[in-house]
Motif scaffolding. Sequence first.
Motif, PDB file in Angstrom:
ATOM      1  N   PHE A 169      18.653 -29.846-113.765  1.00 32.69           N
ATOM      2  CA  PHE A 169      18.493 -28.879-114.859  1.00 32.69           C
ATOM      3  C   PHE A 169      19.134 -27.550-114.473  1.00 32.69           C
ATOM      4  O   PHE A 169      18.970 -27.078-113.345  1.00 32.69           O
ATOM      5  CB  PHE A 169      17.010 -28.681-115.163  1.00 32.69           C
ATOM      6  CG  PHE A 169      16.720 -27.527-116.079  1.00 32.69           C
ATOM      7  CD1 PHE A 169      16.163 -26.357-115.584  1.00 32.69           C
ATOM      8  CD2 PHE A 169      16.998 -27.610-117.433  1.00 32.69           C
ATOM      9  CE1 PHE A 169      15.881 -25.293-116.419  1.00 32.69           C
ATOM     10  CE2 PHE A 169      16.721 -26.539-118.276  1.00 32.69           C
ATOM     11  CZ  PHE A 169      16.160 -25.390-117.770  1.00 32.69           C
ATOM     12  N   ASN A 219      13.163 -28.762-119.133  1.00 31.78           N
ATOM     13  CA  ASN A 219      13.868 -28.914-117.861  1.00 31.78           C
ATOM     14  C   ASN A 219      13.953 -30.381-117.432  1.00 31.78           C
ATOM     15  O   ASN A 219      14.432 -30.681-116.341  1.00 31.78           O
ATOM     16  CB  ASN A 219      13.209 -28.086-116.767  1.00 31.78           C
ATOM     17  CG  ASN A 219      11.780 -28.513-116.491  1.00 31.78           C
ATOM     18  OD1 ASN A 219      11.196 -29.290-117.230  1.00 31.78           O
ATOM     19  ND2 ASN A 219      11.211 -27.984-115.427  1.00 31.78           N
ATOM     20  N   SER A 220      13.508 -31.288-118.299  1.00 31.23           N
ATOM     21  CA  SER A 220      13.586 -32.716-117.994  1.00 31.23           C
ATOM     22  C   SER A 220      14.656 -33.371-118.850  1.00 31.23           C
ATOM     23  O   SER A 220      14.647 -33.224-120.077  1.00 31.23           O
ATOM     24  CB  SER A 220      12.258 -33.406-118.267  1.00 31.23           C
ATOM     25  OG  SER A 220      12.419 -34.826-118.203  1.00 31.23           O
ATOM     26  N   LEU A 223      14.755 -36.260-119.761  1.00 31.04           N
ATOM     27  CA  LEU A 223      14.103 -37.237-120.646  1.00 31.04           C
ATOM     28  C   LEU A 223      13.792 -36.649-122.013  1.00 31.04           C
ATOM     29  O   LEU A 223      13.523 -37.390-122.965  1.00 31.04           O
ATOM     30  CB  LEU A 223      12.824 -37.753-119.984  1.00 31.04           C
ATOM     31  CG  LEU A 223      13.005 -38.508-118.672  1.00 31.04           C
ATOM     32  CD1 LEU A 223      11.646 -38.912-118.110  1.00 31.04           C
ATOM     33  CD2 LEU A 223      13.897 -39.720-118.852  1.00 31.04           C
ATOM     34  N   SER A 224      13.803 -35.319-122.124  1.00 29.29           N
ATOM     35  CA  SER A 224      13.517 -34.662-123.392  1.00 29.29           C
ATOM     36  C   SER A 224      14.737 -34.572-124.301  1.00 29.29           C
ATOM     37  O   SER A 224      14.632 -34.076-125.422  1.00 29.29           O
ATOM     38  CB  SER A 224      12.967 -33.256-123.140  1.00 29.29           C
ATOM     39  OG  SER A 224      11.758 -33.307-122.402  1.00 29.29           O
TER      40      SER A 224
END
Length: 124
Positions: A47, A106-107, A109-110
């Motif tokens: 990130f 900050n992931s 996966l989002s």
Amino acid sequence: QVQLVESGGGLVQAGGSLRLSCAASGRTFSSYAMGWFRQAPGKEREFVAAIGRSGAITYYADSVKGRFTISRDNAKNTMYLQMNSLKPEDTAVYSCAASSRLGPLNSPLSYGYWGQGTQVTVSS
């Protein structure tokens, strides 16, 4: 759905600056939170920065805080990453992403939509 195209990468000496752009297609750009990630050879995706839908809220990785600035222009369907005081350890492929899922920005996966990436190389 949104399509993302990055530009602005290149080769720069340590201490120099670059500005990356992320151009989005579609009329719903302003409905997405956006982020920048980077991946260096042999390392996991990392990130870098994220920005809320209106641009009022921003988040940064500790490694870039104070050197990088994320911004967006919803009228132009474009997001930016101004990178100053670049270091050799900033060398990576930088990708922009649009968040289509609930989750921490900050992931990775989002994020459901990704650009192809642009290479940034910082020489010492």
